[in-house]
Enzyme design. Structure first.
Site, mmCIF file in Angstrom:
data_model
loop_
_atom_site.group_PDB
_atom_site.id
_atom_site.type_symbol
_atom_site.label_atom_id
_atom_site.label_comp_id
_atom_site.label_asym_id
_atom_site.label_seq_id
_atom_site.Cartn_x
_atom_site.Cartn_y
_atom_site.Cartn_z
ATOM 1 N N GLU A 45 0.810 -1.233 0.000
ATOM 2 C CA GLU A 45 0.000 0.000 0.000
ATOM 3 C C GLU A 45 0.842 1.281 0.000
ATOM 4 O O GLU A 45 0.534 2.226 0.720
ATOM 5 C CB GLU A 45 -0.922 0.015 1.227
HETATM 6 C C1 TNX Z 1 -4.344 -4.000 4.762
HETATM 7 S S1 TNX Z 1 -2.753 -6.411 4.382
HETATM 8 C C2 TNX Z 1 -3.061 -3.782 5.217
HETATM 9 C C3 TNX Z 1 -2.839 -3.346 6.596
HETATM 10 C C4 TNX Z 1 -4.131 -3.165 7.340
HETATM 11 C C5 TNX Z 1 -5.062 -4.294 6.983
HETATM 12 C C6 TNX Z 1 -6.323 -4.282 7.757
HETATM 13 C C7 TNX Z 1 -1.698 -5.374 4.142
HETATM 14 C C8 TNX Z 1 -0.502 -5.851 3.526
HETATM 15 N N1 TNX Z 1 -1.951 -4.112 4.491
HETATM 16 O O1 TNX Z 1 -2.079 -2.162 6.616
HETATM 17 O O2 TNX Z 1 -3.853 -3.194 8.706
HETATM 18 O O3 TNX Z 1 -5.360 -4.190 5.617
HETATM 19 O O4 TNX Z 1 -7.080 -5.426 7.473
#
Ligand code: TNX
Length: 534
Positions: A339
């Site tokens: 992300e």
């Molecule tokens: C996505 S899964 C994220 C996290 C959040 C999560 C909450 C991932 C690699 N990144 O930063 O905590 O969703 O479900």
């Protein structure tokens, strides 16, 4: 005067002759059925025999050698048995002790199997032989042994309680070498004691990896001696504005050692180039999003980034990877990489490729969330699938291995159902049956040869203590343990659901605040500890 010494010689000769011999007694044990024992994960092969094994105050543990590791495993078994039965078994008793049955560890010189975690249990009338080639195998075996001990002793067979264990042979080994759980200690901090309790529970179900998500926008949770403000500033808060916290290097070493004693590898994660607000607030030179910095206690993602074109950033990362790697005996270093919406695509790729070199410099294998597949990486690096099949495909095209954590099925922070208070819903709800009914060993579009294993992540935006952690993790984490250990052909929901129901006794003994899912006909009616603690 000569008589007593003659007697002594006779006794000594007798003892020598019968050293290690198990005494005999008359005990009519009831018929048992090893195939009916509710093991989780389900073992590969179970053969029934006509014996039963009496576990009681006359049972002893016999080690394969007097090495520190052998003694440690025997002592752990002794503690496990005492927690369940209140019996304290003798370890390597001397000949004068009355012993009627033994649990004997045998380390084979020839191989039982090429798998280090493989073990065999041979259960007969007066012995349980634990055969393994490694201590790791012995540790997995004693988890099975714990599950073999019935909850209640039989008190009609003798004047003392006897736990009657079913006889037969178990031959077992895992399908996947990586069987992990992840805990996000960044969104909310979890103490050393809380993490240790999670390790205890994971070990029982034969997990062998605990991945710690040690940094994120809301907090930096591990002391870095060369950059002390990371924890002084970056560790000072958490989601919701609580006081946060961090592990000193001594705390972290304690966790690593505790995990190692349970044959669990710690995988440290420093998430970057995104998810780095806490680091950049501590050292603004790291920041690459051009915006003003402040500690963050909300739940948004995707707004922070390191400045990927500044050498100081890589000096910083080198120090962080070096210090953490020195404390981490396991082979992996997780760099996050998810992300990074505030990082330009080219910068992102440049960053991941450059950080891979740093991780390799410290002799670690890189793991990253699936977005890292966009970069050109070494085949030894590992992609952790959570959301993007296209990025995973790019990783496997580069011959990289994959850890499966599909958010729609394996995320412990998704709500179970519409009445669940804790958790999120962005990947849908995951009731206990949905969490169990998928096949990591026949995963669509990812060839099995690329799959290293599976991992169940627990993000902590909505949880801040053990009771809340346990409510989301249990019972679902038990199912992921079986998906990682037991091959597809031996799994089915109907059998699993029955076996899961009987875990209530263990979970309650361990004071686990598990979710009493209405899909399971729990075999204990004690709701006392199941009310969520405030
Ligand atoms: C996505 S899964 C994220 C996290 C959040 C999560 C909450 C991932 C690699 N990144 O930063 O905590 O969703 O479900």
């Amino acid at each position: 005067m000569t008589k007593p010494s003659l007697n002594l010689i006779a006794i000594a000769a007798f003892l020598l002759l019968f050293a290690c011999k198990t005494d005999k007694r008359e005990l009519e044990l009831p018929q048992t059925d090893l195939a009916g024992v509710a093991f989780i994960p389900k073992p590969l092969e179970v053969q029934v025999n006509s014996y039963s094994f009496p576990l009681d105050q006359f049972t002893a543990i016999q080690t394969a050698s007097d090495s520190e590791e052998s003694m440690q495993i025997a002592e752990m078994l002794q503690t496990y048995i005492s927690l369940k039965t209140n019996l304290t078994l003798a370890i390597n008793p001397n000949e004068s002790e009355k012993i009627y049955s033994r649990i004997v560890f045998e380390q084979l010189k020839d191989t039982v199997s090429p798998n280090d975690e493989a073990y065999q249990l041979h259960i007969r009338a007066d012995s349980i032989i634990v055969k393994t080639t490694t201590h790791e195998g012995a540790f997995r075996a004693i988890q099975t042994l714990r599950q073999l001990i019935p909850e209640k002793a039989n008190d009609t067979l003798a004047a003392y309680p006897v736990w009657v264990l079913a006889g037969g042979t178990i031959k077992d080994q895992p399908s996947f070498e990586y069987r992990g759980a992840m805990l996000d200690v960044a969104r909310h901090f979890f103490s050393v004691a809380e993490v240790k309790k999670y390790i205890d529970l994971l070990a029982y179900y034969k997990y062998n990896v605990l991945h710690l998500h040690l940094s994120d926008d809301q907090g930096w949770r591990i002391e870095i001696k060369s950059w002390p403000k990371l924890t002084e500033v970056g560790g000072s808060t958490e989601v919701g504005g609580g006081k946060g916290g961090f592990y000193t290097q001594e705390d972290y070493k304690e966790l690593v050692a505790y995990a190692a004693k349970h044959f669990i590898t710690i995988v440290p994660e420093i998430d970057m180039p995104g998810h780095t607000n806490a680091a950049s607030v501590s050292y603004p030179i790291l920041n690459g999003n051009g915006k003003e910095l402040a500690l963050y206690t909300g739940m948004r993602v995707g707004f922070s980034t390191f400045d990927t074109r500044k050498d100081t950033v890589y000096t910083f990362i080198d120090d962080v990877v070096r210090e953490i790697s020195e404390l981490t005996p396991g082979p992996y270093f997780h760099i996050g990489g998810d992300e990074s919406d505030a990082t330009k695509k080219n910068d992102y790729i440049y960053f991941i490729e450059r950080v891979e070199k740093i991780v390799q410099k410290y002799n670690k294998q890189l793991i990253g969330w699936d977005e890292i597949g966009q970069a050109n990486l070494n085949a030894s690096s590992i992609s952790q699938y959570w959301r993007h099949t296209d990025f995973v495909k790019r990783a496997t095209d580069q011959n990289m291995k994959v850890i499966l954590s599909p958010a729609t099925h394996a995320y412990l922070d998704m709500k179970y159902d519409s009445v669940t208070k804790l958790g999120l819903t962005w990947a849908g709800m995951i009731p206990v049956d949905k969490g169990y009914q998928w096949h990591p060993d026949a995963y669509p579009d990812i060839d099995k040869k690329h799959i290293l294993g599976i991992e169940a992540p627990l993000w902590s935006e909505t949880i801040s203590n053990s009771a809340e952690l346990e409510q989301l993790a249990f019972p679902r984490a038990i199912g992921y343990a079986e998906l990682a250990w037991t091959p597809k052909e031996l799994r089915d929901w109907e059998s699993y659901k029955e076996r899961l129901a009987t875990q209530a006794a263990f979970l309650e003994r361990m004071k686990v605040n598990y979710y009493r899912s209405p899909l399971i006909d729990w075999k204990e009616n004690d709701f006392k500890i199941n009310e969520l603690k405030k």
